[in-house]
Design an enzyme around this catalytic site. Structure first.
Site, mmCIF file in Angstrom:
data_model
loop_
_atom_site.group_PDB
_atom_site.id
_atom_site.type_symbol
_atom_site.label_atom_id
_atom_site.label_comp_id
_atom_site.label_asym_id
_atom_site.label_seq_id
_atom_site.Cartn_x
_atom_site.Cartn_y
_atom_site.Cartn_z
ATOM 1 N N SER A 222 20.575 -18.608 7.018
ATOM 2 C CA SER A 222 19.098 -18.187 8.509
ATOM 3 C C SER A 222 18.355 -18.082 6.571
ATOM 4 C CB SER A 222 19.157 -16.995 9.061
ATOM 5 O OG SER A 222 17.788 -16.850 9.549
ATOM 6 N N ASN A 223 17.146 -18.244 7.386
ATOM 7 C CA ASN A 223 15.500 -17.901 6.553
ATOM 8 C C ASN A 223 14.662 -17.100 6.933
ATOM 9 O OD1 ASN A 223 13.892 -19.760 8.489
ATOM 10 N ND2 ASN A 223 15.445 -21.757 8.332
ATOM 11 N N ALA A 224 13.614 -17.504 6.436
ATOM 12 C CA ALA A 224 12.568 -15.584 6.684
ATOM 13 C C ALA A 224 11.158 -16.209 7.855
ATOM 14 C CB ALA A 224 11.792 -15.716 5.120
ATOM 15 N N ALA A 289 12.399 -23.992 11.182
ATOM 16 C CA ALA A 289 13.074 -24.391 10.348
ATOM 17 C C ALA A 289 14.611 -24.406 10.271
ATOM 18 C CB ALA A 289 12.741 -23.097 9.032
#
Ligand code: C5P
Length: 420
Positions: A222-224, A289
């Protein structure tokens, strides 16, 4: 000093700023929360006229509201010093909204009957402004058929009810009867006032948050992304009157009141939801995102660690905006106005223009990084087919308002939506 320092800083404009609003308070112990509400409304820029029933004055002092709102408070119809004595409908005529919080069972009954025996009910009867009601009472009183019948009457007349909420009552009982928190009441007010805004009758889809690509039953890529920008866009759209579908990956933040939430996890699921909703919508704002890669295969069991390195084969996820563009290509009728986002360190405009064409977009919000990260000043260029508008904003909410302004202008240039 950089060139962008000369761009005027956009400040967030609260939809309540400068609006005359009445706050009616009746005699529930939750009246103490009305003080926070009066303060929060005033801080949002509203001009707050407080009206108290005689019972409310036994629980909270009119002077406290006066000190918080910096305006006269009315608590007696027959007080020769009050504004009501000179013009008993002056407040009713100048307000844009009437918020009654807390509203007791007794007050709901008097409102439903159209009585006008105190400052609150008189103003409610004499105003054409929208009425918002936050009830507070013992759960049995709320559940009583008499109260429910009064609620139905008031709703049929257009009143908006906020709560009551479940939880602990002052009596110690648990149940449905707590007054909604002031922030919730204010959100509901912004939403209600937005109904007649420039996006009334429009449907906008917002893609927000990260996606989560599973590796095995307990791990994922995943991402932040926090989802802050997507939520700020939702709020700005809702406050302009749009119906908003929020397609969101997993985030910690609660969705804005009034948004229709479609919760997804993977890029594939987000793609499905966007392709489902966006073609019939007026606009799509794609602030998500989206993970660019996902594990080629998902293990059905937890992958055991072993000695040495490990390689995880990845494959590309679908490009959602590009997929939508292809999906729309063969369809008749108007296309949704499509906004994409980009974060770049340099050559902002050139990269944005390339993205605009590749993904078939109407606007690209090109954020300058790292300047826009944690600096209290957000810088972006809004790149359209024929223009590039540099924006400096004090916050994500202010940036969201600037983007939504562009959506409003673009949709205004199109045919008006059919009447709801
Ligand atoms: O290609 P890039 O990731 O730089 O483009 C960013 C824009 O494209 C964002 O609006 C993002 O939500 C969208 N996007 C997409 N599908 C992907 C990746 C990004 O729609 N797989």
């Amino acid at each position: 000093m950089s060139a962008s320092d000369s761009i005027p800083l956009r400040r967030y404009r609260d939809p309540l700023a400068g609006l005359p609003v009445a706050l009616g308070v009746s005699g529930s112990i939750a009246a103490y929360k009305a003080l926070s509400l009066a303060s929060a409304l005033t801080q949002a820029g509203a001009l707050v006229d407080t009206l108290l029933t005689p019972a409310a004055t036994r629980l909270v002092q009119p002077l406290a509201f006066q000190a918080l709102t910096h305006r006269k408070v009315t608590h007696a119809l027959w007080d020769s010093a009050s504004e009501m004595a000179m013009d008993h409908v002056a407040v009713a005529h100048r307000i844009c909204a009437f918020v009654i919080a807390p509203a007791t069972a007794d007050l709901l009954a008097r409102l439903a009957l159209g009585l006008a025996d105190d400052a609150v009910t008189t103003t409610a009867l004499a105003t054409v402004a929208p009425l918002l009601v936050a009830p507070a009472m013992e759960p049995q009183m709320w559940a009583h058929p008499a109260t429910q019948a009064h609620v139905a009457v008031l709703e049929a007349r257009g009143a908006t009810f906020i709560g009551p909420r479940p939880g602990r009552m002052a009596s110690g009982l648990e149940g449905l009867g707590r007054m909604a928190e002031p922030v919730e009441v204010i959100d509901a007010l912004r939403l209600r006032l937005g109904r007649s805004g420039p996006l009334a009758g429009r449907h906008v889809v917002v893609g927000s948050g990260p996606t989560r690509e599973p590796i095995d039953p307990v791990r994922f890529l995943s991402n932040a992304s926090s989802g802050h920008m997507g939520l700020a866009l939702c709020r700005a759209l809702l406050h302009a009157g749009a119906r908003v579908s929020l397609v969101t990956g997993p985030v910690a933040l609660p969705p804005p009141m009034g948004a229709e939430v479609v919760a997804v996890e993977t890029a594939q699921q987000m793609c499905g939801a966007i392709l489902d909703l966006a073609p019939a919508a007026d606009a799509l704002l794609m602030a998500a995102a989206v993970a660019d890669y996902r594990p080629l295969t998902v293990s059905g069991h937890k992958i055991k660690k072993s000695e040495g390195d490990s390689i995880l084969p990845l494959t590309r996820t679908p490009d959602i905006l590009a997929s939508l563009d292809r999906h729309l290509a063969g369809r008749p009728g108007p296309r949704p106005y499509r906004v994409g986002f980009a974060a770049e360190t340099g050559d902002l405009e050139a990269y944005a223009r390339d993205k605009l064409q590749r993904k078939g977009l109407d606007l690209v919000v090109a954020n300058r990084v790292p300047e826009s990260f944690g600096m209290g000043r957000h810088q972006a260029i809004l790149v359209g087919a024929h223009d590039a508008e540099p924006i400096a904003a004090e916050s994500k909410d202010a940036m969201a308002q600037a983007i939504v302004e562009r959506v409003i202008v673009a949709l205004n240039d199109r045919q008006s939506p059919p009447a709801p």
